[in-house]
Design a protein around this motif. Structure first.
Motif, PDB file in Angstrom:
ATOM      1  N   VAL A 244       0.833  -1.209   0.000  1.00 53.23           N
ATOM      2  CA  VAL A 244       0.000   0.000   0.000  1.00 53.23           C
ATOM      3  C   VAL A 244       0.865   1.255   0.000  1.00 53.23           C
ATOM      4  N   THR A 245       1.812   1.326   0.924  1.00 56.06           N
ATOM      5  CA  THR A 245       2.602   2.547   1.043  1.00 56.06           C
ATOM      6  C   THR A 245       3.469   2.778  -0.192  1.00 56.06           C
ATOM      7  N   SER A 246       3.997   1.712  -0.770  1.00 52.07           N
ATOM      8  CA  SER A 246       4.804   1.847  -1.977  1.00 52.07           C
ATOM      9  C   SER A 246       3.951   2.323  -3.155  1.00 52.07           C
ATOM     10  N   ALA A 247       2.782   1.707  -3.322  1.00 52.10           N
ATOM     11  CA  ALA A 247       1.909   2.085  -4.440  1.00 52.10           C
ATOM     12  C   ALA A 247       1.386   3.506  -4.277  1.00 52.10           C
ATOM     13  N   ALA A 248       1.085   3.900  -3.035  1.00 52.11           N
ATOM     14  CA  ALA A 248       0.616   5.268  -2.797  1.00 52.11           C
ATOM     15  C   ALA A 248       1.703   6.278  -3.144  1.00 52.11           C
ATOM     16  N   ARG A 249       2.937   5.969  -2.777  1.00 54.40           N
ATOM     17  CA  ARG A 249       4.047   6.867  -3.091  1.00 54.40           C
ATOM     18  C   ARG A 249       4.202   7.012  -4.602  1.00 54.40           C
ATOM     19  N   GLU A 250       4.084   5.906  -5.324  1.00 50.41           N
ATOM     20  CA  GLU A 250       4.225   5.952  -6.783  1.00 50.41           C
ATOM     21  C   GLU A 250       3.126   6.801  -7.423  1.00 50.41           C
ATOM     22  N   ALA A 251       1.947   6.809  -6.803  1.00 51.39           N
ATOM     23  CA  ALA A 251       0.819   7.567  -7.349  1.00 51.39           C
ATOM     24  C   ALA A 251       0.720   8.979  -6.770  1.00 51.39           C
ATOM     25  N   ASN A 252       1.695   9.353  -5.918  1.00 57.68           N
ATOM     26  CA  ASN A 252       1.678  10.658  -5.250  1.00 57.68           C
ATOM     27  C   ASN A 252       0.412  10.872  -4.425  1.00 57.68           C
ATOM     28  N   VAL A 253      -0.002   9.801  -3.748  1.00 58.32           N
ATOM     29  CA  VAL A 253      -1.175   9.856  -2.874  1.00 58.32           C
ATOM     30  C   VAL A 253      -0.707   9.875  -1.420  1.00 58.32           C
ATOM     31  N   SER A 254      -1.241  10.809  -0.648  1.00 52.22           N
ATOM     32  CA  SER A 254      -0.889  10.914   0.765  1.00 52.22           C
ATOM     33  C   SER A 254      -1.774   9.993   1.599  1.00 52.22           C
ATOM     34  N   ILE A 255      -1.161   9.109   2.387  1.00 49.65           N
ATOM     35  CA  ILE A 255      -1.919   8.234   3.285  1.00 49.65           C
ATOM     36  C   ILE A 255      -1.316   8.307   4.697  1.00 49.65           C
ATOM     37  N   PRO A 256      -1.479   9.445   5.369  1.00 42.50           N
ATOM     38  CA  PRO A 256      -0.841   9.616   6.685  1.00 42.50           C
ATOM     39  C   PRO A 256      -1.298   8.584   7.708  1.00 42.50           C
ATOM     40  N   LEU A 257      -2.579   8.270   7.761  1.00 42.35           N
ATOM     41  CA  LEU A 257      -3.054   7.259   8.701  1.00 42.35           C
ATOM     42  C   LEU A 257      -2.510   5.888   8.315  1.00 42.35           C
ATOM     43  N   GLY A 258      -2.535   5.588   7.027  1.00 39.40           N
ATOM     44  CA  GLY A 258      -2.016   4.316   6.564  1.00 39.40           C
ATOM     45  C   GLY A 258      -0.543   4.154   6.875  1.00 39.40           C
ATOM     46  N   ALA A 259       0.226   5.217   6.697  1.00 39.71           N
ATOM     47  CA  ALA A 259       1.659   5.158   6.982  1.00 39.71           C
ATOM     48  C   ALA A 259       1.910   4.922   8.466  1.00 39.71           C
ATOM     49  N   THR A 260       1.101   5.548   9.312  1.00 42.18           N
ATOM     50  CA  THR A 260       1.251   5.365  10.759  1.00 42.18           C
ATOM     51  C   THR A 260       0.946   3.927  11.159  1.00 42.18           C
ATOM     52  N   VAL A 261      -0.169   3.389  10.661  1.00 44.78           N
ATOM     53  CA  VAL A 261      -0.534   2.013  11.002  1.00 44.78           C
ATOM     54  C   VAL A 261       0.497   1.042  10.441  1.00 44.78           C
ATOM     55  N   ALA A 262       1.021   1.319   9.259  1.00 41.75           N
ATOM     56  CA  ALA A 262       2.059   0.458   8.676  1.00 41.75           C
ATOM     57  C   ALA A 262       3.281   0.407   9.592  1.00 41.75           C
ATOM     58  N   GLN A 263       3.647   1.546  10.180  1.00 44.91           N
ATOM     59  CA  GLN A 263       4.773   1.566  11.106  1.00 44.91           C
ATOM     60  C   GLN A 263       4.459   0.773  12.368  1.00 44.91           C
ATOM     61  N   LEU A 264       3.239   0.900  12.877  1.00 43.01           N
ATOM     62  CA  LEU A 264       2.860   0.159  14.082  1.00 43.01           C
ATOM     63  C   LEU A 264       2.908  -1.350  13.834  1.00 43.01           C
ATOM     64  N   VAL A 265       2.412  -1.765  12.688  1.00 50.13           N
ATOM     65  CA  VAL A 265       2.456  -3.189  12.350  1.00 50.13           C
ATOM     66  C   VAL A 265       3.899  -3.639  12.162  1.00 50.13           C
ATOM     67  N   GLY A 266       4.696  -2.804  11.503  1.00 51.01           N
ATOM     68  CA  GLY A 266       6.103  -3.140  11.336  1.00 51.01           C
ATOM     69  C   GLY A 266       6.828  -3.279  12.667  1.00 51.01           C
ATOM     70  N   ASN A 267       6.472  -2.434  13.625  1.00 52.94           N
ATOM     71  CA  ASN A 267       7.105  -2.497  14.944  1.00 52.94           C
ATOM     72  C   ASN A 267       6.797  -3.807  15.653  1.00 52.94           C
TER      73      ASN A 267
END
Length: 292
Positions: A244-267
């Motif tokens: 999700v985060t990679s595809a959003a970056r490629e499309a220049n789409v901001s997903i601040p909540l998604g990025a935060t949850v991705a970090q929490l899951v990664g942790n």
């Protein structure tokens, strides 16, 4: 189309294969570990000792494996699906992988005379067992129509969402929504427990209002019971949020909540808890609140 091969008999693939058997299809399964094949055989299917053997007579081939490299390994090479499947066979990739990889493999499939559909699923293990998965399908509409009987045997909400790669894009959005909901639910449960509320009653009334969701219905009790036996592992959700985060970056789409949850899951995965069900994200919320 009566001969269906399922490659990948894991938490999702095996119950899907069993439902296909129950729907009257001739089902052949292949898995890296033999016990899963034996389980399918005990349910009325048959097993194969290699991918090449599994797909030789298949009208429809379903792949359900963890990640993009796994799909590539299964379909490519002289022992893979593309080199051994019958021309005109349908290939339905039910795995969750990167949309760009899905599009590229669809082109490779077409070049080999195979009709590709990317058809990732949502609904978890119970949805697979009950045959009520939500399936988002990318590919040619004519191929989608040809696959309808097979898809209807394993799913309930089945929608053609566009050309190859579109199914994986919609699945990425699905995983973003699910992860955010799990985090919000976990925070809500910890909040309720901190105030000594009857949490079962609290979740019941929340589920009947605008806060209600399938995530609450399926994961709320697991959090209350501290039962995080995997239906969908955090390691896989971590992988999906990377998509999700990679595809959003490629499309220049901001997903601040998604990025935060991705970090929490990664942790939590980095802490060694990747084998828990994704509802196990609750443990991180509880620990950070000093309540575990």
């Amino acid at each position: 189309m009566t001969n269906v091969t399922v490659i990948g008999l894991g938490i999702m693939g095996l119950p899907m294969a069993v439902n296909l058997v129950n729907a009257g299809f001739t089902v052949t399964g292949y898995n890296r570990s033999r016990p899963k094949i034996d389980e399918l055989v005990s349910k009325g299917g048959s097993g194969a000792s290699s991918i090449a053997d599994a797909v030789a007579d298949a009208d429809v081939i379903i792949t359900m494996v963890p990640d993009s490299p796994d799909v590539e390994a299964v379909v490519s090479g002289e022992d893979g699906v593309f080199a051994n499947a019958t021309s005109g066979a349908l290939w339905i990739d039910a795995s969750t992988i990167r949309p760009d990889v899905s599009k590229r493999l669809a082109e490779d499939a077409a070049a080999a005379g195979i009709r590709p559909l990317d058809a990732p699923v949502s609904g978890g293990e119970q949805g697979a067992i009950d045959g009520v998965l939500s399936i988002m399908v990318g590919g040619e509409k004519s191929d989608f129509d040809a696959a309808s009987d097979v898809l209807n045997a394993v799913g309930k909400t089945i929608v053609h969402v566009g050309p190859s790669g579109s199914g994986q894009t919609v699945k990425a959005a699905n995983q973003l929504i699910v992860a955010a909901n799990i985090e919000a639910l976990a925070e809500a449960v910890v909040f309720l427990e901190a105030y000594g509320v009857d949490t079962e009653a609290g979740l019941k009334v929340l589920g009947g209002g605008l806060a209600g969701s399938k995530v609450l219905d399926q994961k709320g009790q697991k959090m209350l019971d501290r039962n995080f036996d995997p239906g969908f592992r955090l390691t896989l959700h971590h992988k999906d949020l990377g998509i999700v985060t990679s595809a959003a970056r490629e499309a220049n789409v901001s997903i601040p909540l998604g990025a935060t949850v991705a970090q929490l899951v990664g942790n939590i995965v980095a802490q060694g808890d990747g084998g828990l069900d994704h509802s196990g994200l609750f443990t991180q919320v509880a620990r950070s609140s000093g309540r575990e």
